[in-house]
Design an enzyme around this catalytic site. Structure first.
Site, short mmCIF file in Angstrom:
data_model
loop_
_atom_site.label_atom_id
_atom_site.label_comp_id
_atom_site.label_asym_id
_atom_site.label_seq_id
_atom_site.Cartn_x
_atom_site.Cartn_y
_atom_site.Cartn_z
N CYS A 127 -21.66 -32.94 1.89
CA CYS A 127 -21.71 -34.13 2.76
C CYS A 127 -20.31 -34.58 3.20
O CYS A 127 -19.96 -35.74 3.10
CB CYS A 127 -22.49 -35.27 2.14
SG CYS A 127 -21.72 -36.20 0.82
N TYR A 150 -20.47 -38.52 4.36
CA TYR A 150 -21.24 -38.59 5.61
C TYR A 150 -20.41 -39.22 6.73
O TYR A 150 -20.96 -39.77 7.68
CB TYR A 150 -22.54 -39.36 5.43
CG TYR A 150 -23.66 -38.57 4.76
CD1 TYR A 150 -23.39 -37.38 4.09
CD2 TYR A 150 -24.97 -39.02 4.78
CE1 TYR A 150 -24.40 -36.67 3.47
CE2 TYR A 150 -25.99 -38.31 4.16
CZ TYR A 150 -25.70 -37.13 3.50
OH TYR A 150 -26.70 -36.42 2.88
N TRP A 189 -21.89 -43.14 2.44
CA TRP A 189 -22.80 -42.44 1.53
C TRP A 189 -22.17 -42.30 0.15
O TRP A 189 -22.86 -42.33 -0.87
CB TRP A 189 -23.14 -41.07 2.10
CG TRP A 189 -24.12 -40.29 1.28
CD1 TRP A 189 -25.48 -40.34 1.34
CD2 TRP A 189 -23.80 -39.32 0.27
NE1 TRP A 189 -26.03 -39.46 0.42
CE2 TRP A 189 -25.02 -38.83 -0.25
CE3 TRP A 189 -22.60 -38.82 -0.26
CZ2 TRP A 189 -25.09 -37.86 -1.25
CZ3 TRP A 189 -22.67 -37.85 -1.26
CH2 TRP A 189 -23.90 -37.38 -1.75
N TYR A 202 -33.72 -31.34 7.72
CA TYR A 202 -32.58 -31.99 7.08
C TYR A 202 -31.71 -30.97 6.36
O TYR A 202 -32.20 -30.13 5.61
CB TYR A 202 -33.09 -33.04 6.10
CG TYR A 202 -32.05 -33.98 5.55
CD1 TYR A 202 -31.20 -34.69 6.39
CD2 TYR A 202 -31.94 -34.17 4.17
CE1 TYR A 202 -30.25 -35.57 5.87
CE2 TYR A 202 -31.01 -35.05 3.64
CZ TYR A 202 -30.16 -35.74 4.49
OH TYR A 202 -29.23 -36.61 3.98
N HIS A 203 -30.40 -31.05 6.58
CA HIS A 203 -29.41 -30.16 5.99
C HIS A 203 -29.44 -28.75 6.60
O HIS A 203 -29.03 -27.79 5.95
CB HIS A 203 -29.56 -30.07 4.47
CG HIS A 203 -29.10 -31.30 3.75
ND1 HIS A 203 -29.40 -31.54 2.42
CD2 HIS A 203 -28.37 -32.36 4.16
CE1 HIS A 203 -28.87 -32.70 2.06
NE2 HIS A 203 -28.23 -33.22 3.10
N HIS A 223 -24.85 -31.60 8.80
CA HIS A 223 -25.62 -32.84 8.98
C HIS A 223 -25.72 -33.26 10.44
O HIS A 223 -25.51 -34.42 10.79
CB HIS A 223 -25.00 -33.97 8.14
CG HIS A 223 -25.14 -33.78 6.67
ND1 HIS A 223 -24.32 -32.93 5.94
CD2 HIS A 223 -26.00 -34.32 5.77
CE1 HIS A 223 -24.67 -32.96 4.67
NE2 HIS A 223 -25.69 -33.78 4.53
#
Length: 694
Positions: free
Chosen positions: A290, A334, A352, A552-553, A637
């Site tokens: 992240c 993030y 985050w 996601y990811h 992301h």
């Protein structure tokens, strides 16, 4: 071109299990969250802010529309075996027995293969491999290919290839459903490098009820065989000296929670050999999950924050070397960061990890090797109104380096802003993005930097638990600080959050993956059909579906030959949405009208380095009609602040072309670019690398 709207429904996915996940290291997850300013519910009620009972239980993604084929009279043969460890042990339904090649250091060298005869033709979509379960690891298969055959003599080119990680967990390769009777698993390496052996406890074969779409490059392009990775590729970046793709996950191959810090698992995909290597990075003491991410003005991959929220790490492709750099002043996770016109890196946001709120801008200077806080670049103006507050509201900013060192923030907040990272910093509002709302985890792509054109699509008002939109806008930038023009255009075919976008050499924008309803670690409502934005028409066209959800990811990026890599998704430990794989998409411009491969033009030579206002001279083997530069990029992301396309106007003298590049580093951001030549059919060359120093 795929233009059947019904597929939007038939290719959406629904989880079959919503069992509560209790991570084994839940205490470590909670401790890590508390130490890094994350949610106090982590490891108890949530994972990355997602309720545990909303995450489907498992270890890896299973093939959709498929079921395990029952063993009925099957036989197995192999290139070799140790007596008592015959190939039939791999299909006997007993995980305590296994096939093994001859023991001892003098065993036959790789490759090894095992071939299974299912005794009937089936529509085969997936193969799972279970390593030996006796507590030993000798013979675990690392490098591998999977091929199919109707007659046991002529086998297909691999349907799946790559590298599996070295542990006892079951690995699953998912590929396009193909009619076959025989399955051959070929081992090219031993996963731990321990010796010349291969082994398998159980091999299962999955059949599908849905055939692969009938396409062969006609109109919509074609997807490659599945590329298996030893980790979930959550971040990716292209290396300027090789065209290889560097990817990574976190401290573990399949999870990020409860990180002890200091370690990152990486894997590199080599397009030329279609192989995957793996590496563990510890020397920078940085878990790079992240992070903020950009390719800097020297072509190095610049990584900040994340699980080790204050850290900075740099990867130099020449030498394949990781090194540390000074810590940021403000710990983050993030966040977004971007290369500036003067070669510095600007970063902002990231609640985050490292505590919530106050994640104002700062800038890194290569020459000073130092971070400088920018009190005049506050994060407040770019916050969304996310339901989870600032923990999500300052995530994943859409940043674009522009003229005079300024940065344009196009989203995901509906409010756009200009940031000036010079001196103590400054900012000014740039108005709203038309009538769009907040578009968290949407996409923004600069497809024509000369004209200042940015495409924005999708996203949602909140990070999760809400429907995405299909909204699409074109933002046109002028000089720094000036209000941009915003034009709403026809929407995408599909609503998307957690998707990825990639600018192509011809200026079109490829959009892949995502889901309708934003829910991290779920493949529900996944969008399997990609689409391409065509600026010439202002419309989106659909192309053949990818074979696995990319939600996601997940990541996607342009490769040096004009193809596009898309992969990953998940990284949630004991969940059923971990995707240890990817595919490469060959767009329609690489095919003739009859589906055969088009002949590419070849760039014989090209200027290797150019400054603003300078000239690129290039020669080709045949006449071409257009040229472009596409900056090498990095992504995680949904964020890719690097990619930008610069169309070039060429003057021809036979098959030698001269092109003057823009006279502004705000357009021609320093760093490395791929130079593409395209013929009258639109087929691009394999690129040559061009460096823009500063």
């Amino acid at each position: 071109v795929f233009t059947i709207r019904l597929l939007a429904t038939t290719l959406s996915l629904t989880s079959t299990s919503l069992a509560r996940i209790i991570p084994q290291n839940s205490a470590a997850i909670q401790e890590h969250a508390q130490e890094n300013g994350g949610l106090d519910t982590e490891g108890i009620e949530t994972l990355d802010g997602v309720p545990l009972d909303a995450i489907p239980e498992g270890r890896a993604a299973a093939p959709t529309n498929a079921q395990v084929l029952a063993v009925n009279g099957w036989t197995a043969t192999a290139d070799s075996y140790q007596p008592g460890f015959e190939p039939g042990k791999a299909i006997d339904g007993n995980a305590n027995s296994f096939w093994h090649t001859p023991f001892g250091a003098a065993g036959n060298a790789h490759p090894h293969y095992i071939t299974i005869d299912t005794k009937a033709t089936n529509l085969i979509k997936s193969v799972s491999y279970q390593p030996r379960q006796d507590g030993q690891a000798n013979g675990n298969i690392g490098g591998h290919t999977i091929s199919l055959s109707l007659d046991g003599v002529t086998f297909t080119t691999p349907k799946a290839l790559g590298t599996w990680r070295d542990d006892a967990s079951t690995k699953t390769s998912i590929f396009e459903a193909t009619n076959a009777r025989y399955v051959r698993l070929t081992a090219t390496t031993e996963a731990g490098g321990r010796g010349p052996w291969s082994s398998a406890a159980e091999i299962q074969i999955y059949t599908s009820t849905v055939p692969a779409p009938a396409y062969n490059g006609i109109g919509g392009g074609q997807w490659s065989p599945t590329i298996d990775f030893p980790l979930v590729p959550v971040a990716a970046a292209l290396e300027y000296n090789s065209g290889n793709l560097l990817t990574w996950s976190s401290y573990a191959a399949d999870q990020f929670g409860g990180s002890p810090g200091g370690t990152t698992l990486t894997a590199t995909y080599f397009p030329g050999s279609q192989t995957v290597s793996q590496r563990t990075v510890t020397n920078t003491q940085h878990d790079m999950f992240c992070p903020g991410l950009n390719v800097d003005s020297r072509g190095r991959i610049f990584v900040t924050g994340g699980n080790n929220a204050e850290k900075t790490s740099i990867y130099t492709p020449a030498g394949s070397a990781w090194s540390g750099a000074p810590n940021m002043n403000i710990p983050r996770g993030y966040q977004s960061q971007v290369t500036l016109s003067d070669g510095r890196t600007f970063v902002i946001g990231g609640s985050w990890s490292g505590g919530e709120g106050g994640k104002d801008g700062e800038v890194y200077s290569i020459s000073a090797n130092a971070w400088t806080r920018l009190p005049g670049c506050p994060v407040g103006p770019m916050l969304t109104a996310d339901a989870q507050g600032v923990y999500r509201a300052d995530n994943h900013a859409w940043l674009f380096g522009w003229k005079q060192g300024w940065v344009f923030q196009a989203g995901p907040s509906k409010a756009m802003n200009w940031y000036n990272p010079n001196g103590q910093g400054g900012y000014q509002g740039a108005g709203n993005r038309g009538n769009d709302g907040d578009a968290m985890c949407g996409l923004a792509t600069m497809y024509d930097a000369v004209a200042g054109k940015i495409l924005t699509v999708g996203g949602a008002p909140n990070y999760q638990n809400i429907d995405a939109t299909a909204n699409a806008y074109i933002i046109t930038l002028a000089n720094q600080g000036q209000a941009p023009q915003v034009q709403q255009i026809n929407p995408m075919w599909y609503k998307r959050i957690f998707a990825n976008s990639v600018v192509m050499p011809n200026g079109n924008v490829f959009i892949v993956g995502g889901q309708v309803y934003g829910l991290p670690f779920s493949d529900d409502t996944a969008q399997l059909i990609p689409e391409i934005f065509v600026p010439a028409s202002g419309n989106f066209i659909r192309v053949p579906p990818i074979n696995a959800p990319r939600t996601y990811h997940s990541v996607a990026t342009l490769l040096a030959d004009g193809t596009i890599f898309a992969g990953g998704g998940g990284l949630c430990g004991g969940c059923a949405t971990n995707h240890f794989d990817g595919q490469v998409y060959s767009p329609g411009y690489l095919f003739n009208g009859d589906g055969t491969r088009a002949t590419r033009p070849v760039i014989n030579s090209a200027t290797a380095e150019v400054r603003t206002g300078g000239t690129i001279t290039a020669s080709t083997n045949t006449a071409v009609t257009s040229w472009s530069l596409v900056r090498l990029s990095s992504t995680t992301h949904t964020v890719n602040t690097d990619q930008r396309r610069i169309p070039l106007t060429a003057t021809a003298n036979g098959n030698t072309y001269t092109m003057v590049v823009p006279n502004d580093y705000g357009i021609l951001i320093p760093g490395y670019y791929m130079l593409f030549a395209m013929n009258a059919q639109g087929t691009p060359s394999i690129s040559k690398y061009v460096r823009v120093p500063r």
